[in-house]
Design a protein around this motif. Structure first.
Motif, PDB file in Angstrom:
ATOM      1  N   GLY A  14      -9.484  -5.693   4.613  1.00  0.00           N
ATOM      2  CA  GLY A  14      -9.813  -5.852   3.196  1.00  0.00           C
ATOM      3  C   GLY A  14      -8.798  -6.650   2.415  1.00  0.00           C
ATOM      4  N   LEU A  15      -7.585  -6.787   2.949  1.00  0.00           N
ATOM      5  CA  LEU A  15      -6.536  -7.584   2.321  1.00  0.00           C
ATOM      6  C   LEU A  15      -5.889  -8.455   3.391  1.00  0.00           C
ATOM      7  N   THR A  16      -5.150  -9.454   2.977  1.00  0.00           N
ATOM      8  CA  THR A  16      -4.448 -10.305   3.931  1.00  0.00           C
ATOM      9  C   THR A  16      -3.253  -9.548   4.518  1.00  0.00           C
ATOM     10  N   PRO A  17      -2.756  -9.994   5.676  1.00  0.00           N
ATOM     11  CA  PRO A  17      -1.576  -9.340   6.247  1.00  0.00           C
ATOM     12  C   PRO A  17      -0.396  -9.322   5.282  1.00  0.00           C
ATOM     13  N   LYS A  18      -0.157 -10.395   4.580  1.00  0.00           N
ATOM     14  CA  LYS A  18       0.967 -10.451   3.646  1.00  0.00           C
ATOM     15  C   LYS A  18       0.810  -9.416   2.543  1.00  0.00           C
ATOM     16  N   ARG A  19      -0.395  -9.308   1.994  1.00  0.00           N
ATOM     17  CA  ARG A  19      -0.625  -8.354   0.910  1.00  0.00           C
ATOM     18  C   ARG A  19      -0.486  -6.915   1.405  1.00  0.00           C
ATOM     19  N   VAL A  20      -0.966  -6.640   2.596  1.00  0.00           N
ATOM     20  CA  VAL A  20      -0.839  -5.287   3.157  1.00  0.00           C
ATOM     21  C   VAL A  20       0.624  -4.944   3.394  1.00  0.00           C
ATOM     22  N   ALA A  21       1.391  -5.888   3.919  1.00  0.00           N
ATOM     23  CA  ALA A  21       2.818  -5.634   4.123  1.00  0.00           C
ATOM     24  C   ALA A  21       3.503  -5.331   2.795  1.00  0.00           C
ATOM     25  N   GLN A  22       3.138  -6.066   1.748  1.00  0.00           N
ATOM     26  CA  GLN A  22       3.696  -5.807   0.420  1.00  0.00           C
ATOM     27  C   GLN A  22       3.301  -4.415  -0.081  1.00  0.00           C
ATOM     28  N   LEU A  23       2.057  -4.007   0.174  1.00  0.00           N
ATOM     29  CA  LEU A  23       1.588  -2.695  -0.252  1.00  0.00           C
ATOM     30  C   LEU A  23       2.348  -1.577   0.450  1.00  0.00           C
ATOM     31  N   ILE A  24       2.548  -1.719   1.751  1.00  0.00           N
ATOM     32  CA  ILE A  24       3.271  -0.693   2.512  1.00  0.00           C
ATOM     33  C   ILE A  24       4.720  -0.607   2.036  1.00  0.00           C
ATOM     34  N   ARG A  25       5.329  -1.752   1.791  1.00  0.00           N
ATOM     35  CA  ARG A  25       6.707  -1.757   1.288  1.00  0.00           C
ATOM     36  C   ARG A  25       6.764  -1.123  -0.103  1.00  0.00           C
ATOM     37  N   PHE A  26       5.799  -1.461  -0.960  1.00  0.00           N
ATOM     38  CA  PHE A  26       5.741  -0.868  -2.297  1.00  0.00           C
ATOM     39  C   PHE A  26       5.610   0.652  -2.219  1.00  0.00           C
ATOM     40  N   ASP A  27       4.746   1.130  -1.327  1.00  0.00           N
ATOM     41  CA  ASP A  27       4.536   2.574  -1.206  1.00  0.00           C
ATOM     42  C   ASP A  27       5.830   3.289  -0.838  1.00  0.00           C
ATOM     43  N   HIS A  28       6.553   2.718   0.122  1.00  0.00           N
ATOM     44  CA  HIS A  28       7.831   3.316   0.499  1.00  0.00           C
ATOM     45  C   HIS A  28       8.794   3.316  -0.682  1.00  0.00           C
ATOM     46  N   ALA A  29       8.861   2.205  -1.390  1.00  0.00           N
ATOM     47  CA  ALA A  29       9.770   2.101  -2.527  1.00  0.00           C
ATOM     48  C   ALA A  29       9.380   3.068  -3.642  1.00  0.00           C
ATOM     49  N   ALA A  30       8.082   3.191  -3.910  1.00  0.00           N
ATOM     50  CA  ALA A  30       7.621   4.079  -4.978  1.00  0.00           C
ATOM     51  C   ALA A  30       8.007   5.528  -4.701  1.00  0.00           C
ATOM     52  N   HIS A  31       7.878   5.942  -3.447  1.00  0.00           N
ATOM     53  CA  HIS A  31       8.255   7.314  -3.109  1.00  0.00           C
ATOM     54  C   HIS A  31       9.767   7.519  -3.170  1.00  0.00           C
ATOM     55  N   ARG A  32      10.530   6.497  -2.861  1.00  0.00           N
ATOM     56  CA  ARG A  32      11.981   6.594  -3.000  1.00  0.00           C
ATOM     57  C   ARG A  32      12.361   6.704  -4.480  1.00  0.00           C
ATOM     58  N   LEU A  33      11.681   5.957  -5.322  1.00  0.00           N
ATOM     59  CA  LEU A  33      11.925   6.055  -6.757  1.00  0.00           C
ATOM     60  C   LEU A  33      11.570   7.450  -7.273  1.00  0.00           C
ATOM     61  N   ALA A  34      10.433   7.981  -6.810  1.00  0.00           N
ATOM     62  CA  ALA A  34      10.000   9.310  -7.237  1.00  0.00           C
ATOM     63  C   ALA A  34      10.961  10.390  -6.771  1.00  0.00           C
ATOM     64  N   ALA A  35      11.684  10.128  -5.674  1.00  0.00           N
ATOM     65  CA  ALA A  35      12.655  11.096  -5.166  1.00  0.00           C
ATOM     66  C   ALA A  35      13.963  11.059  -5.950  1.00  0.00           C
TER      67      ALA A  35
END
Length: 284
Positions: free
Chosen positions: A208-229
């Motif tokens: 549903g998304l390009t490889p680049k966009r998916v990689a950015q999403l996965i990185r964002f998710d990790h970062a968002a949870h680190r921020l929430a912690a």
């Protein structure tokens, strides 16, 4: 079955119920939400690297909408990285079942992939009358345990008859998850033996998304949870593969429409460890 109430400071008082053990479908996690305090009325759905399916089980409508003007209710599918989606309730109490599906599962059970990239879709458009029948069974169920079983059975039926992702696409996805979005597309191309153009095309069509966009999403998710912690934006940027804090800020704004400081206090991130315990959560 495991039930808990999120009660930390600044966290909505939702009663959250999850299955007592992982289901038989890898890449599927479920959580039931009950809100008696009317705090589900307006909450941002922070993007996550899974496809989300929501069954509204309350007496009044719970609407999911995004900043592109799409509005769905009752039976909703949110594709990877929907455009700044929010849930809006209109009742004094709400109840819903939320499913998170890895792209491998979503491709098989929903019968759509490229159509879901960043969008909200009515489950009825993908499942037809079966979406309504499933919701009716969920509402009539006597317990959350029964609801989880009904949802898993509905997914299993479709998974058995669904389409599998190309092995190369599955491999690429798993490499992205394992690297937290930091693997380069050029390396994936080398490892799977495809051209960059073919990987881009097949991945986009099936995930549903390009490889680049998916990689950015996965990185964002990790970062968002680190921020929430509670970690600082500077530390999160350095540890998550961003060039600098400004780079992190741009990515967070692009995915969530808010600053890193605002993302860090979002309710959906604050209750992730309750609704999606690590031993059950899976994007594989």
């Amino acid at each position: 079955m495991r039930s808990a109430e999120s009660a930390r400071a600044g966290v909505p008082r939702w009663e959250i119920t999850v299955p007592s053990r992982p289901g038989r479908l890898p890449g599927v996690t479920m959580a039931g939400f009950s809100d008696q305090a009317n705090e589900l009325r307006n909450v941002a759905l922070v993007p996550h690297p899974t496809v989300m399916v929501i069954f509204d089980l309350g007496d009044q409508p719970f609407v999911i909408e995004d900043d592109c003007g799409s509005r769905q209710r009752e039976r909703v599918v949110a594709g990877l990285a929907p455009h700044r989606a929010r849930g809006r309730g209109f009742a004094s109490s709400s109840e819903c079942l939320q499913l998170r599906l890895s792209p491998m599962v979503a491709h098989a059970v929903l019968g759509a992939s490229s159509e879901l990239g960043g969008t909200l879709v009515a489950l009825d458009d993908l499942w037809g009358r079966d979406a309504v029948r499933t919701q009716e069974r969920l509402r009539a169920a006597a317990s959350w345990e029964d609801r989880f079983a009904i949802a898993e059975a509905a997914l299993a039926r479709r998974a058995d008859a669904g389409r599998a992702l190309d092995p190369e696409v599955t491999f690429s996805w798993r490499q992205m998850v394992a690297s937290r979005g930091r693997i380069r597309v050029e390396r994936l191309v080398t490892e799977i033996g495809w051209s960059r153009k073919r990987l881009w095309s097949r991945f986009r069509a099936q995930v549903g998304l390009t490889p680049k966009r998916v990689a950015q999403l996965i990185r964002f998710d990790h970062a968002a949870h680190r921020l929430a912690a509670g970690h600082s934006a500077a530390l999160v940027a350095a540890e998550s593969g961003y060039a600098d804090q400004s780079h992190l800020h741009r990515d967070v704004m692009a995915f969530a429409g808010m600053t890193p400081a605002a993302v860090a206090v979002q309710p959906f991130l604050a209750i992730d460890d309750v609704a999606w315990p690590p031993k059950h959560a899976s994007v594989m």
